[in-house]
Structure formats: C-alpha cells, structure tokens
Design a protein around this motif. Structure first.
Motif, PDB file in Angstrom:
ATOM      1  N   ARG A 284      16.452  16.371 -83.145  1.00 39.95           N
ATOM      2  CA  ARG A 284      16.240  15.411 -82.056  1.00 39.95           C
ATOM      3  C   ARG A 284      14.870  14.751 -82.226  1.00 39.95           C
ATOM      4  O   ARG A 284      13.882  15.432 -82.512  1.00 39.95           O
ATOM      5  CB  ARG A 284      16.343  16.088 -80.685  1.00 39.95           C
ATOM      6  CG  ARG A 284      16.164  15.109 -79.511  1.00 39.95           C
ATOM      7  CD  ARG A 284      16.435  15.781 -78.177  1.00 39.95           C
ATOM      8  NE  ARG A 284      17.850  16.044 -77.984  1.00 39.95           N
ATOM      9  CZ  ARG A 284      18.725  15.178 -77.472  1.00 39.95           C
ATOM     10  NH1 ARG A 284      18.314  13.982 -77.096  1.00 39.95           N
ATOM     11  NH2 ARG A 284      19.982  15.506 -77.328  1.00 39.95           N
ATOM     12  N   LEU A 286      12.167  11.472 -80.667  1.00 44.30           N
ATOM     13  CA  LEU A 286      11.816  10.575 -79.573  1.00 44.30           C
ATOM     14  C   LEU A 286      10.939   9.455 -80.112  1.00 44.30           C
ATOM     15  O   LEU A 286       9.964   9.710 -80.831  1.00 44.30           O
ATOM     16  CB  LEU A 286      11.066  11.335 -78.479  1.00 44.30           C
ATOM     17  CG  LEU A 286      10.392  10.477 -77.394  1.00 44.30           C
ATOM     18  CD1 LEU A 286      11.435   9.712 -76.577  1.00 44.30           C
ATOM     19  CD2 LEU A 286       9.530  11.352 -76.481  1.00 44.30           C
ATOM     20  N   ASP A 309      16.190   9.659 -78.796  1.00 41.08           N
ATOM     21  CA  ASP A 309      15.855   9.065 -77.501  1.00 41.08           C
ATOM     22  C   ASP A 309      14.745   8.047 -77.727  1.00 41.08           C
ATOM     23  O   ASP A 309      13.902   8.211 -78.616  1.00 41.08           O
ATOM     24  CB  ASP A 309      15.371  10.128 -76.517  1.00 41.08           C
ATOM     25  CG  ASP A 309      16.472  11.084 -76.102  1.00 41.08           C
ATOM     26  OD1 ASP A 309      17.622  10.627 -75.963  1.00 41.08           O
ATOM     27  OD2 ASP A 309      16.183  12.279 -75.934  1.00 41.08           O
ATOM     28  N   GLU A 329      23.108   1.356 -78.022  1.00 42.30           N
ATOM     29  CA  GLU A 329      23.120   2.765 -77.658  1.00 42.30           C
ATOM     30  C   GLU A 329      24.444   3.403 -78.086  1.00 42.30           C
ATOM     31  O   GLU A 329      25.502   2.773 -78.034  1.00 42.30           O
ATOM     32  CB  GLU A 329      22.927   2.931 -76.151  1.00 42.30           C
ATOM     33  CG  GLU A 329      21.549   2.525 -75.665  1.00 42.30           C
ATOM     34  CD  GLU A 329      21.330   2.850 -74.212  1.00 42.30           C
ATOM     35  OE1 GLU A 329      20.977   4.020 -73.928  1.00 42.30           O
ATOM     36  OE2 GLU A 329      21.522   1.955 -73.362  1.00 42.30           O
ATOM     37  N   LYS A 334      19.922   6.938 -77.346  1.00 43.33           N
ATOM     38  CA  LYS A 334      19.793   6.466 -75.980  1.00 43.33           C
ATOM     39  C   LYS A 334      18.401   5.892 -75.756  1.00 43.33           C
ATOM     40  O   LYS A 334      17.432   6.304 -76.398  1.00 43.33           O
ATOM     41  CB  LYS A 334      20.026   7.606 -74.978  1.00 43.33           C
ATOM     42  CG  LYS A 334      21.367   8.324 -75.124  1.00 43.33           C
ATOM     43  CD  LYS A 334      22.523   7.415 -74.732  1.00 43.33           C
ATOM     44  CE  LYS A 334      23.850   8.169 -74.786  1.00 43.33           C
ATOM     45  NZ  LYS A 334      24.995   7.305 -74.413  1.00 43.33           N
ATOM     46  N   GLN A 336      15.653   4.585 -72.514  1.00 38.97           N
ATOM     47  CA  GLN A 336      15.333   4.466 -71.094  1.00 38.97           C
ATOM     48  C   GLN A 336      14.170   3.510 -70.920  1.00 38.97           C
ATOM     49  O   GLN A 336      13.200   3.559 -71.681  1.00 38.97           O
ATOM     50  CB  GLN A 336      14.969   5.828 -70.494  1.00 38.97           C
ATOM     51  CG  GLN A 336      16.125   6.782 -70.328  1.00 38.97           C
ATOM     52  CD  GLN A 336      15.744   8.002 -69.518  1.00 38.97           C
ATOM     53  OE1 GLN A 336      14.906   7.943 -68.614  1.00 38.97           O
ATOM     54  NE2 GLN A 336      16.348   9.134 -69.835  1.00 38.97           N
ATOM     55  N   THR A 347      11.691  14.512 -69.169  1.00 35.70           N
ATOM     56  CA  THR A 347      12.817  14.838 -70.045  1.00 35.70           C
ATOM     57  C   THR A 347      13.038  16.351 -70.123  1.00 35.70           C
ATOM     58  O   THR A 347      12.078  17.132 -70.205  1.00 35.70           O
ATOM     59  CB  THR A 347      12.592  14.274 -71.459  1.00 35.70           C
ATOM     60  OG1 THR A 347      13.731  14.602 -72.276  1.00 35.70           O
ATOM     61  CG2 THR A 347      11.343  14.851 -72.094  1.00 35.70           C
TER      62      THR A 347
END
Length: 497
Positions: A284, A286, A309, A329, A334, A336, A347
């Motif tokens: 993952r 960011l 993200d 997306e 994703k 935000q 988060t």
C-alpha cells in the motif's frame, strides 16, 4: 442623505477588501503565493489607507460637497477597472528585471494597488464630514461610519474569497469591483444634483445596479483548454503540440504526452521508482499531492499488487486530473480531496510507501514539512515503511538552505536518509527509512540493477542511483522545522532580497 452616506462607506469598504483578496490572485501567476506576497499586499493597502484617511480629511474640510466625494470614488473605480489591462504587463516587466522574491511582489502591489487604496481611503473621513450635524455628535457619527465601513469590508472579503473567485474568475472580479465603484459614483453625482427632491429610489436602483455588475463573464484565452480560480490556485490546463500541461499559477505541476500517456514527462517522477530499492514488495502506498496524477497512475500500472491512496488538498485539481489527464479511480487506487496532514491523522491504513510531492518551487505548505507532521506520518507507516520526498532546490550552495533544513528535520525522526538529485533539473529525491543499518552506494546500485534485470521496474533506476550523495550534508546553520517555527519562505528565498 445619511442613509446614502452609510451605503457609500459600506460599498467602498466591501470593494476595498475584495480587491485585496483578489489581489493575491493577480500576483500569484508571477510571484507565487508566499508570505512575501501577502505581506506586500497587506502593507500596501494599509499604507494607502493611511494616506487616504489623511488626504480625505484635509479635502473634506475644504470642499465638503457630495459631488467631490463622488469624483474620488469615480477615480477609484477607473483605477480598479483598468487593472485587467495593466496588471499583466506590469507584472511581466517586474519579473523580467527581477528585483528579488521580496521586492518583486512589493513593487507590483505598490504600482497596482497603492493609488486605488488611497482614493478609497479618502471616503470614510469625507462621509463623516458630510454626515456630521454638530460637534456634539461627531464621535457617534465617526464611530458609526467606521463600523459600517468595516462591516462592508467583512462582507467584501467573504463574498470574494468564498464565492467570486470560484464563480467568475479574477478578470471578471476586477471589472465588477471597478464597475461597482463607477456605478456608485454616478448615483452620488445624480443625488448631488437632486438630493433636495429625495433620491431614495435612485439610491436603491444604484445599489441593485452595482450588484448586478458582478456578473461579467471571464474571457477565454487561446491554446488554453481549461482555466479556473479554485480556493487554492489558479488552475490552467494548456496543450502544446502533443503535450498537455497542468499549471498552478505560473508553475508547471504535471504533464502528459498525448501520444504516449504512460510516459513520465517530468523526469523526477521516474526517480520516484527508486523507492523499490528500499522496499521491494510494497502493498500500500500514499501520494500526498496529486497534480495531474501521472505518478500514481504509473505506479498503478506497473505494480499490480499495490493499493494506492492519494490525498489532494484542492478538489478542483482532482476534477482536472480526471477530466484532462486520464486519472481514474479503481478498486486499487482512490483519491480524497483533503489536506495531506488531515488525511494522515484520519486514515485507518498503514503504508509501506508515502510519497510527499506537495512542495512548490516558490512556496511550500509548511505544515507538511515539520517534525510534528513527520511524527504523525511515521505512526501510519508499516515497520519497514519508507517516505519519499520531492524537494525543489539545491543540495549545496546558495539555494540549499530549504533542502538542508528539511533534511535536518527528517533526520530527527528517521535513522537513514538517502539523497538523489535529479539529473538536469532542480528536483531532489530524499528517501527516508526506518532501518538501523545504512545501505552503502554499491548495495543500492546492486539492488537497482537486480530490479531492472528482473523487470520489476521499467525505468533505468540503476543510472538514477548513481546520483546517490555520499558527502555529509551540513546542517549547523539551518533550523529543525516545527509547527511553532517553520520559516520555509525565508529558507526558500533567503539568497535574494
């Protein structure tokens, strides 16, 4: 007559603060939006008001006539209305000479806004003179007029910041502010001739006319696909030959090759893949800062097992990335529209990689560079998680203070830092890890070569890794950045006056 004077100081106060708010957008394409720009704006308007107050009182004592006040407002309106024509060439001329990051915006604000603020500053003392019926009540009259003027300023500030900048753009706002003053002056001129016949209806009509004039539509520009003032930037999308470019104010933020959308046009975005040297199997990631979304989009394509993200402060930037730069997306990617620091604190996820790409060439969000932010970020990393930061500056020399201050700050929270200056540009990639043992340069090169050989990475990261900085970074003359003390603008521009 008193009601008309109260309306006058309210409208002039509203226009004055509206002009100051939109003034930042007039300057930003040329000088950025640093604290030097805001300091120049506030100082210039305050100086103009000081001169205007004194001049208005002096003139009012000698010629206390409504028609004279109307002429002062008319001159103000003309000076504001011509700003769409004069601002760009004046700003360009100042940039071409380049007096430095402090004097550039200061000189521009003085040239563009000092005279309008002087003439608008004359109105409150003039209105007090005309409204005063006796010395016994002069204090109450003055207090009421300044209270109404201040209320107008609050209304103008909120209307411009909360609505007009997003709704109609800078050029239209300037034209509307100028037209409002001109319309008000014309009403006063008429009332000055007819006030004995009671001009209440004309006053009301003038007020309605002034409000309607805010609806001037902005002009389109050639070769520009999209242009809008959001809450944070003037966003511009242009297309030149086969390259589409996203700009915030005057600075390029992202680009896409229309013939090969997966090609990384900005060289530094290829260096981001050096992260795989320090964490070979991330699950993952960011991205703080989206721009056109080219970097997360390429990571999404190259690493199928990676969930991504993205946190982007400006919702309009997210819309532009989706509309013009093929950012979409998916289940694995994703975005935000939220401040990066707020996202970090909210988060529930923990990240193997965090890419911090929210710094600009002329200003940075200081709250994303402090020790406290790094502490919050560190809590959202996995045990082997890393932070990859893109800094614009220099490793050594006169323009290195910001980089060295950020380095010193990151060092307080992460035991190992690796620096990779990007070849040919001013970007510096800093990779911070939580490992206790440091990787020597030969090991970094070996890992990079292995990733290329196994085709786990599709960029020549071994070549990029050769820029690994071995020399110690001197930090004795720069501060650790904290939420309490983060002089990032001064560090960014310290070498020029």
């Amino acid at each position: 007559m008193l009601g008309l004077l109260q309306l006058t100081v309210f409208v002039v106060g509203a226009v004055l603060l509206g002009l100051e708010i939109v003034g930042s957008r007039v300057l930003a394409p040329y000088f950025g939006s640093s604290i030097f720009v805001w300091g120049s704006l506030i100082s210039t308007f305050m100086a103009g008001l000081a001169v205007g107050y004194a001049a208005g009182g002096w003139v009012a004592d000698r010629r206390p006539r409504l028609v004279v006040m109307a002429m002062l407002i008319l001159i103000s309106g003309v000076l504001v209305a011509i700003l769409p024509l004069t601002a760009a060439p004046i700003n360009r001329a100042i940039v071409s000479v380049d007096f430095g990051p402090r004097l550039n915006p200061l000189l521009a604000t003085v040239v563009l806004f000092f005279l309008p603020s002087i003439f608008m500053g004359t109105i409150s003392p003039y209105a007090i003179k005309l409204a005063a019926s006796s010395l016994a009540t002069i204090g109450n009259t003055a207090g009421s007029m300044y209270a109404i003027s201040t209320a107008g300023s609050i209304a103008g500030s909120l209307l411009t910041a909360f609505y007009l900048i997003q709704a109609i753009g800078v050029r239209s706002i300037l034209l509307s502010l100028g037209a409002t003053l001109i319309a008000l002056a014309l009403v006063l001129l008429i009332v000055g001739q007819l006030w004995r016949r009671r001009a209440d209806k004309l006053v009301a009509t003038g007020g309605v006319l002034a409000l309607l004039l805010f609806g001037v539509s902005p002009l389109a520009t050639a070769r520009t696909l999209y242009e809008k003032d959001s809450l944070y930037h003037r966003i511009i999308v242009t297309e030149d030959d086969h390259v589409r470019t996203l700009r915030f104010d005057r600075l390029r933020q992202s680009a896409m090759d229309l013939q090969d959308p997966d090609r990384m046009v900005f060289h530094y975005t290829q260096y981001l893949h050096l992260a795989l040297v320090f964490h070979e199997d991330p699950k993952r990631a960011l991205f703080i800062g989206l721009g056109g979304g080219s970097a997360p989009r390429r990571f999404h394509k190259d690493y199928p097992g990676l969930a991504i993200d993205a946190a982007e402060l400006d919702p309009e930037v997210v819309n532009v990335a989706k509309r013009y730069f093929l950012f979409q997306e998916t289940e694995r990617m994703k975005v935000q529209a939220v401040d990066g620091r707020i996202f970090i604190n909210k988060t529930p996820h923990r990240y193997d990689m965090v890419f911090l790409d929210a710094y600009y060439a002329d200003a940075i969000p200081f709250h994303l560079a402090t020790r406290e932010f790094l502490q919050e970020l560190k809590r959202k990393l996995t045990p082997s998680g890393i932070v990859v930061t893109n800094i614009i500056g220099s490793v050594r020399g006169a323009d290195s203070k910001l980089f060295r201050s950020i380095w010193k700050t990151v060092q307080t929270e992460f035991p190992q830092l690796y620096v990779f200056p990007v070849d040919g540009v001013a970007n510096i990639i800093v990779i911070a890890t939580q490992a206790q043992e440091r990787l020597v340069k030969q090991e970094v090169l070996r890992r990079a070569q292995e990733l290329e050989t196994q085709r786990k990475v599709h960029f020549p990261i071994e070549r990029f890794a050769h820029s690994y900085v071995l020399e110690p970074i001197p930090v004795d003359d720069v501060p650790v950045l904290t939420d309490d003390y983060a002089p990032v603008d001064g560090l960014l521009h310290f070498s020029a006056w």
